[in-house]
Design a protein around this motif. Structure first.
Motif, PDB file in Angstrom:
ATOM      1  N   SER A  16      42.139  29.378  30.664  1.00 34.77           N
ATOM      2  CA  SER A  16      42.735  28.052  30.832  1.00 34.77           C
ATOM      3  C   SER A  16      42.782  27.653  32.302  1.00 34.77           C
ATOM      4  O   SER A  16      42.542  26.489  32.656  1.00 34.77           O
ATOM      5  N   LEU A  19      39.248  26.658  33.332  1.00 38.72           N
ATOM      6  CA  LEU A  19      38.910  25.323  32.830  1.00 38.72           C
ATOM      7  C   LEU A  19      39.643  24.230  33.605  1.00 38.72           C
ATOM      8  O   LEU A  19      39.075  23.166  33.877  1.00 38.72           O
ATOM      9  N   THR A  20      40.879  24.480  33.969  1.00 40.19           N
ATOM     10  CA  THR A  20      41.627  23.515  34.766  1.00 40.19           C
ATOM     11  C   THR A  20      40.997  23.359  36.141  1.00 40.19           C
ATOM     12  O   THR A  20      40.891  22.238  36.657  1.00 40.19           O
ATOM     13  N   THR A  43      35.624  20.110  29.140  1.00 39.25           N
ATOM     14  CA  THR A  43      36.703  21.040  29.482  1.00 39.25           C
ATOM     15  C   THR A  43      37.956  20.759  28.661  1.00 39.25           C
ATOM     16  O   THR A  43      38.683  21.695  28.307  1.00 39.25           O
ATOM     17  N   GLN A  47      39.494  23.514  26.285  1.00 33.95           N
ATOM     18  CA  GLN A  47      40.887  23.874  26.565  1.00 33.95           C
ATOM     19  C   GLN A  47      41.736  23.778  25.298  1.00 33.95           C
ATOM     20  O   GLN A  47      42.570  24.642  25.029  1.00 33.95           O
ATOM     21  N   VAL A  50      40.962  26.768  23.149  1.00 28.77           N
ATOM     22  CA  VAL A  50      41.571  27.986  23.701  1.00 28.77           C
ATOM     23  C   VAL A  50      43.065  28.010  23.385  1.00 28.77           C
ATOM     24  O   VAL A  50      43.615  29.036  22.984  1.00 28.77           O
ATOM     25  N   GLN A  51      43.736  26.881  23.555  1.00 25.78           N
ATOM     26  CA  GLN A  51      45.165  26.813  23.266  1.00 25.78           C
ATOM     27  C   GLN A  51      45.430  27.095  21.792  1.00 25.78           C
ATOM     28  O   GLN A  51      46.371  27.807  21.439  1.00 25.78           O
TER      29      GLN A  51
END
Length: 94
Positions: A16, A19-20, A43, A47, A50-51
């Motif tokens: 994360s 990606l940020t 992204t 993201q 992933v979350q």
């Protein structure tokens, strides 16, 4: 021993952060609007995935099919809302 350390959550957190940082570079680099938006959208969706997988654990309960059905339903409603709004307000279909 691997059960004591939350390896999956730590890797999700690190991913994360990566990606940020990738999305933040769009702000600092002089990219065209199309390229910048493509990177930001990619992204953002990665993201979200992933979350969902890394932190919300949707497949680890007994009612995982209901959880996934709710997720698919929410995504479908969001897409209909976004594309319906674009159809009416931007694309000006008369």
């Amino acid at each position: 021993m691997s059960e004591l350390f939350p390896r999956k959550q730590v890797m999700g957190f690190v991913f994360s952060l990566v990606l940020t940082a990738a999305a933040l570079t769009v702000y600092f680099m002089e990219l065209s609007f199309a390229v910048g938006m493509t990177i930001l959208l990619a992204t953002a969706f990665i993201q979200a995935a992933v979350q969902l997988v890394g932190f919300m654990h949707p497949g680890e309960s007994e009612d995982k099919m209901a959880i996934y059905a709710n997720i698919y339903y929410g995504v479908a409603i969001a897409l209909v809302t976004v594309f319906g709004t674009l159809l009416i307000l931007v694309w000006d279909m008369k």
